[in-house]
Design a protein around this motif. Structure first.
Motif, PDB file in Angstrom:
ATOM      1  N   LEU A 118     102.345   5.399  40.929  1.00 13.34           N
ATOM      2  CA  LEU A 118     102.882   4.198  41.359  1.00 13.34           C
ATOM      3  C   LEU A 118     103.228   3.375  40.002  1.00 13.34           C
ATOM      4  O   LEU A 118     104.408   2.607  40.091  1.00 13.34           O
ATOM      5  CB  LEU A 118     101.899   3.541  42.340  1.00 13.34           C
ATOM      6  CG  LEU A 118     101.483   4.221  43.560  1.00 13.34           C
ATOM      7  CD1 LEU A 118     100.511   3.521  44.313  1.00 13.34           C
ATOM      8  CD2 LEU A 118     102.871   4.670  44.198  1.00 13.34           C
ATOM      9  N   PHE A 170      95.286  -3.322  42.226  1.00 13.17           N
ATOM     10  CA  PHE A 170      95.466  -2.363  43.048  1.00 13.17           C
ATOM     11  C   PHE A 170      95.224  -3.018  44.688  1.00 13.17           C
ATOM     12  O   PHE A 170      95.609  -3.898  44.821  1.00 13.17           O
ATOM     13  CB  PHE A 170      94.443  -1.216  42.846  1.00 13.17           C
ATOM     14  CG  PHE A 170      94.692   0.053  43.236  1.00 13.17           C
ATOM     15  CD1 PHE A 170      95.893   0.386  43.072  1.00 13.17           C
ATOM     16  CD2 PHE A 170      93.759   0.966  43.602  1.00 13.17           C
ATOM     17  CE1 PHE A 170      96.224   1.706  43.465  1.00 13.17           C
ATOM     18  CE2 PHE A 170      93.977   2.162  43.848  1.00 13.17           C
ATOM     19  CZ  PHE A 170      95.384   2.550  43.878  1.00 13.17           C
ATOM     20  N   SER A 171      94.696  -2.181  45.550  1.00 13.90           N
ATOM     21  CA  SER A 171      94.860  -2.308  46.983  1.00 13.90           C
ATOM     22  C   SER A 171      94.472  -4.003  47.706  1.00 13.90           C
ATOM     23  O   SER A 171      95.502  -4.226  48.317  1.00 13.90           O
ATOM     24  CB  SER A 171      94.100  -1.374  47.762  1.00 13.90           C
ATOM     25  OG  SER A 171      94.427   0.005  47.244  1.00 13.90           O
ATOM     26  N   SER A 209      99.103   6.241  36.689  1.00 17.42           N
ATOM     27  CA  SER A 209      99.432   6.636  38.292  1.00 17.42           C
ATOM     28  C   SER A 209     101.016   7.016  38.522  1.00 17.42           C
ATOM     29  O   SER A 209     101.703   6.255  37.908  1.00 17.42           O
ATOM     30  CB  SER A 209      98.793   5.523  39.123  1.00 17.42           C
ATOM     31  OG  SER A 209      99.334   4.290  38.953  1.00 17.42           O
ATOM     32  N   HIS A 261      99.263  -1.450  39.991  1.00 23.29           N
ATOM     33  CA  HIS A 261      98.835  -0.337  40.050  1.00 23.29           C
ATOM     34  C   HIS A 261      97.885   0.137  38.768  1.00 23.29           C
ATOM     35  O   HIS A 261      98.109  -0.509  37.781  1.00 23.29           O
ATOM     36  CB  HIS A 261     100.031   0.600  40.277  1.00 23.29           C
ATOM     37  CG  HIS A 261     100.811   0.325  41.543  1.00 23.29           C
ATOM     38  ND1 HIS A 261     100.386   0.249  42.772  1.00 23.29           N
ATOM     39  CD2 HIS A 261     102.045  -0.196  41.377  1.00 23.29           C
ATOM     40  CE1 HIS A 261     101.455  -0.355  43.366  1.00 23.29           C
ATOM     41  NE2 HIS A 261     102.453  -0.469  42.616  1.00 23.29           N
ATOM     42  N   THR A 278     105.382  -5.479  45.266  1.00 25.25           N
ATOM     43  CA  THR A 278     104.191  -4.411  45.201  1.00 25.25           C
ATOM     44  C   THR A 278     103.105  -4.973  44.651  1.00 25.25           C
ATOM     45  O   THR A 278     103.150  -5.960  44.012  1.00 25.25           O
ATOM     46  CB  THR A 278     104.811  -3.353  44.653  1.00 25.25           C
ATOM     47  OG1 THR A 278     103.861  -2.337  44.394  1.00 25.25           O
ATOM     48  CG2 THR A 278     105.288  -3.338  42.929  1.00 25.25           C
TER      49      THR A 278
END
Length: 354
Positions: free
Chosen positions: A312, A340-341, A310, A306, A303
């Motif tokens: 996540l 993050f993303s 959050s 995050h 993963t």
């Protein structure tokens, strides 16, 4: 548990606004009994023959639209500039596509307003404090193709506020194995894989299977309650097919580890757990995974990093242990991992089941 228990200091400059120069160029923090700084390209050395990658094959739709509100009766001019991010597919109306969207400036829209987004035309059918419902003048079965022409990738709000969406985001905000359209946000752990990396993993005997979870805009919503028990998780549609369920059963029977690629895959596998195994599943899930929950459906989780407070971050704390993850994130901040993303990744070992 309180939301404040999952806060940590995160310098704003560590939140990635751009992808790594190369798709497989991200760093990887390996978190097990200890921690090790690695690269995504080290995955073939970290996984074993017989392990199984579970990939989310959802495809991000180009849900970000720019257009105008057409002049109302008695008005002149070109109308008002409007942006809309599609967030939820609503049942068609008389065969026409119907969507819920975040619109800006939402307060300037009224029910009955006509909007234009390039080749797409829409009418506002409903407005509330959060979202706007849009009825498009495009048949539902033709809407996907029309949207490909009119829309752009729906980058997370914290990126879209800082820079314009670019053409290269069409490729980089999509996994190389994306297949089934339906997401309005990317399953970001999957963004790191190239065809070459997937081929190298197969060569090493690491098998792969695919599931589908269509990621909703709710993945970016903050937790607004003080107590976690009061938080209501958003719903997302997912499917674990018979082929995937059988692949997971075979891997477990041979002693292989199940590696969930992304929190989306993990949430879906846990939703499909029937008490003894991952079973075929199709439907909505609003599962909220956090410390104190068991995670029997997988052994490892790949993963990204995050944000504080959050859902996540709460999920990874439940998966690998809160103190371990707080230490890992402190290390990531100190070593300037990207969050993050579009950021870097971590490979987590699940806590032993009790």
């Amino acid at each position: 548990m309180k939301t404040a228990d999952f806060d940590f200091d995160l310098p704003e400059d560590l939140i990635a606004l751009e992808p790594a120069k190369e798709r497989s160029g991200a760093r990887l923090l390996h978190v097990g009994e200890g921690m090790a700084d690695r690269r995504i390209t080290d995955l073939p050395d970290l996984l074993c023959e017989g392990d199984l990658l579970v990939l989310n094959d959802t495809r991000v739709i180009p849900a970000a639209l720019e257009g105008r509100r057409l002049p109302r009766e008695g008005q002149e001019g070109e109308g008002v500039a409007v942006e809309a991010n599609l967030i939820e597919h609503l049942p068609p109306v008389n065969g026409f596509a119907h969507w819920k969207a975040f619109a800006r400036p939402g307060k300037r829209l009224k029910v009955g307003d006509s909007l234009t987004f390039g080749p797409l035309r829409a009418t506002v059918t409903e407005r509330d404090q959060m979202a706007t419902s849009l009825l498009f003048k495009t048949r539902a079965e033709a809407f996907g193709e029309a949207l490909e022409q009119a829309g752009m990738p729906p980058l997370p709000p914290y990126i879209a506020r800082k820079r314009a969406v670019r053409e290269d985001d069409r490729e980089r905000y999509q996994t190389v194995f994306a297949d089934r359209p339906g997401s309005v946000a990317a399953p970001t752990a999957g963004l790191h894989f190239t065809e070459e990396l997937l081929a190298e993993l197969r060569k090493r005997g690491v098998e792969q299977t695919k599931v589908t979870l269509h990621v909703g805009a709710g993945t970016f919503l903050p937790v607004s309650t003080e107590d976690l028990g009061d938080h209501k998780m958003h719903k997302e549609w997912g499917e674990v097919g018979e082929e995937a369920a059988e692949a997971i059963a075979r891997a477990r029977a041979k002693g292989g580890r199940v590696v969930a690629v992304g929190t989306t895959s993990l949430r879906l596998l846990e939703s499909a757990w029937d008490g003894t195994k991952v079973a075929p599943f199709a439907g909505d899930t609003d599962i909220f995974l956090k410390p104190g929950d068991r995670f029997p459906a997988s052994d490892l989780l790949l993963t990204n990093f995050h944000l504080p407070k959050s859902t996540l971050f709460m999920l990874v704390c439940g998966y690998a242990g809160t103190e371990r993850m707080k230490a890992a994130y402190a290390h990531a901040v100190e070593e300037k991992y990207r969050f993050f993303s579009y950021g870097d990744a971590c490979l987590l070992k699940r806590l032993a089941l009790q």
